[in-house]
Scaffold this active site. Structure first.
Site, PDB file in Angstrom:
ATOM      1  N   TRP A   1       0.839  -1.206   0.000  1.00 24.24           N
ATOM      2  CA  TRP A   1       0.000   0.000   0.000  1.00 24.24           C
ATOM      3  C   TRP A   1       0.875   1.257   0.000  1.00 24.24           C
ATOM      4  O   TRP A   1       0.634   2.204  -0.735  1.00 24.24           O
ATOM      5  CB  TRP A   1      -0.922  -0.025   1.227  1.00 24.24           C
ATOM      6  CG  TRP A   1      -1.931   1.098   1.296  1.00 24.24           C
ATOM      7  CD1 TRP A   1      -2.258   1.984   0.318  1.00 24.24           C
ATOM      8  CD2 TRP A   1      -2.763   1.410   2.422  1.00 24.24           C
ATOM      9  NE1 TRP A   1      -3.244   2.847   0.761  1.00 24.24           N
ATOM     10  CE2 TRP A   1      -3.568   2.518   2.043  1.00 24.24           C
ATOM     11  CE3 TRP A   1      -2.912   0.869   3.696  1.00 24.24           C
ATOM     12  CZ2 TRP A   1      -4.503   3.093   2.915  1.00 24.24           C
ATOM     13  CZ3 TRP A   1      -3.849   1.441   4.560  1.00 24.24           C
ATOM     14  CH2 TRP A   1      -4.626   2.538   4.171  1.00 24.24           C
TER      15      TRP A   1
ATOM     16  N   TYR B   1      -4.303   0.946  -5.065  1.00 26.96           N
ATOM     17  CA  TYR B   1      -3.121   1.554  -4.455  1.00 26.96           C
ATOM     18  C   TYR B   1      -2.401   2.390  -5.507  1.00 26.96           C
ATOM     19  O   TYR B   1      -1.686   1.863  -6.370  1.00 26.96           O
ATOM     20  CB  TYR B   1      -2.177   0.495  -3.885  1.00 26.96           C
ATOM     21  CG  TYR B   1      -2.727  -0.287  -2.715  1.00 26.96           C
ATOM     22  CD1 TYR B   1      -3.882   0.095  -2.054  1.00 26.96           C
ATOM     23  CD2 TYR B   1      -2.082  -1.430  -2.253  1.00 26.96           C
ATOM     24  CE1 TYR B   1      -4.378  -0.635  -0.985  1.00 26.96           C
ATOM     25  CE2 TYR B   1      -2.567  -2.159  -1.179  1.00 26.96           C
ATOM     26  CZ  TYR B   1      -3.723  -1.765  -0.552  1.00 26.96           C
ATOM     27  OH  TYR B   1      -4.202  -2.491   0.513  1.00 26.96           O
TER      28      TYR B   1
END
Length: 327
Positions: A21, A56
Site C-alpha cells: 500500500w 493503491y
C-alpha cells in the site's frame, strides 16, 4: 526467514510479507525509487509474499511490483484485491462482470496471465451473505484468470461468514497488539479449516513502531492525517481505530516490555506470529531500511508468557473499550 504453507493451497510463503500500500499511495510522498528499493530489500531478505491492490495509487503499486519482479526474474506469491474501484461501493457491484473487469486490469498491471490470489477488497457486509458473489469468483477461477481467491475484511463477523464458503482460500484481517479480538474466535476457526490468514495493519499504521509522537506531522496525502475519523474509508484502517492520544499512552506501556536490542516494530510483528493461525503478516515499508527491519522479525525468539500476558492486559485496560466491539 521462516516459511509455511499458504493454507490449503500448499504453497510455501514467508511469515513476514511485503505490504505494498505504501508504495502505491495514501502514505504521503514515497518515490518510485524508494518503493523499488523497499521491495528489492524485502525480496533480498527472503520475503516471497507481496500484497497489493488495484486502487493503491490507481495501479501504481501493481506496476512497480511487475517491473521489479521482471528485473529479477522471480515469481513470488503476489496477492491483489478488487472491488474498491466501484462507485458507489455497494454489494450489488460485486458481480461477475465487474470483478472480471477488475481482475483483467490487475493482470495487465502485474504483467501476469494468472493471479496467484485475488481478494474482495473489504466489501460491504451484505456481500458476504450473497452466495452469487463467490459463485462469480468460482467461475472466474475456472477460466484460469485466478489461481485462488480470498477476502479482505473489516469485521470478525465478515471473516467468519466468508470461511463458510468452501472456495475461500484466505482471509485478510487487522490483527495486532491493539486489535486482539480476532484471536478469540476467528483465528482458531481459520486454523481448523486450513484457511490462510493474512494480517494487515500489523503496526497500527506505525504506532507500534514506537517512533510516532504527539508532535509528528503527517503529509496531507497521508491517511494518518486525512482519515483519523473515517472521512475517506473505514476508520479502523488508520491507527487500528484507536484514538491517537490513547494509543500513544499505550505505546509507552508496550515499550517497557520490548527486549533490549530489539525494535518495537520487530517485537510487535513477532507478537503477531506467536499465534499459529497466522500465515503471514504484511507490514509496509517506505524504504529499504524499513523493509529489512520488518524481515528480521521472522527470526526473533519466542516471546515469553509473562510478556504475552502483559500485552493482553494493556489491550484489555487501555485499548479494548475503544475497538473491541466495533470490529
Amino acid at each position: 526467514m521462516h516459511y509455511h504453507n499458504f493454507g490449503r493451497t500448499g504453497r510455501p510463503v514467508s511469515n513476514i510479507g511485503f505490504g505494498a500500500w505504501q508504495i502505491g499511495g495514501s502514505w504521503g510522498s514515497v518515490s518510485e525509487e524508494d518503493g523499488r528499493a523497499a521491495l528489492n530489500a524485502a525480496l533480498d531478505a527472503g520475503i516471497n509474499f507481496i500484497d497489493t491492490a488495484d486502487v493503491y495509487g490507481d495501479g501504481r503499486s501493481e506496476k512497480i511490483i511487475a517491473d521489479v519482479l521482471a528485473s529479477r526474474g522471480e515469481k513470488p506469491f503476489v496477492a491483489t484485491k478488487a472491488g474498491r474501484r466501484l462507485n458507489p461501493h455497494t454489494a450489488e457491484g460485486y458481480n461477475r462482470e465487474n470483478l472480471e473487469g477488475f481482475i483483467d486490469r490487475s493482470l495487465k498491471n502485474l504483467k501476469l496471465e494468472q493471479l496467484d490470489l485475488v481478494q474482495l477488497h473489504c466489501p460491504p457486509t451484505e456481500a458476504f451473505y450473497r452466495p452469487e458473489v463467490f459463485e462469480a469468483l468460482d467461475a472466474i477461477k475456472a477460466k484460469g484468470k485466478i489461481a485462488n481467491y480470498g477476502v479482505s475484511v473489516e469485521k470478525v463477523e465478515e471473516a467468519l461468514k466468508a470461511i463458510e464458503y468452501p472456495g475461500v482460500a484466505s482471509v485478510q484481517i487487522i490483527y495486532n497488539i491493539f486489535r486482539q479480538r480476532p484471536a478469540s474466535l476467528f483465528l482458531p476457526e481459520a486454523k481448523r479449516k486450513n484457511v490462510a490468514v493474512i494480517v494487515r495493519v500489523p503496526l497500527a499504521s506505525g504506532l507500534l513502531s514506537g517512533k510516532i509522537t504527539r508532535e509528528t506531522e503527517f503529509d496531507k496525502e497521508d491517511h494518518r492525517n486525512f482519515n483519523r475519523s473515517g472521512e475517506a474509508f473505514d476508520v479502523g484502517e488508520t491507527f487500528a481505530g484507536v484514538p491517537f492520544d490513547i494509543a500513544l499512552d499505550a505505546v509507552e506501556e508496550v515499550r517497557e516490555h520490548v527486549p533490549g536490542g530489539e525494535s518495537m516494530a520487530a517485537f510487535a510483528l513477532r507478537w503477531i506470529l506467536m499465534n499459529e493461525a497466522v500465515t503471514v503478516a504484511i507490514p509496509g515499508a517506505r524504504n529499504a531500511e524499513q523493509a529489512r527491519g520488518n524481515a528480521r522479525a521472522s527470526d526473533l525468539p519466542v516471546i515469553g508468557a509473562d510478556v504475552m500476558a502483559a500485552m493482553e492486559e494493556i489491550y484489555r485496560n487501555r485499548i479494548a473499550p475503544h475497538v473491541h466491539q466495533r470490529w
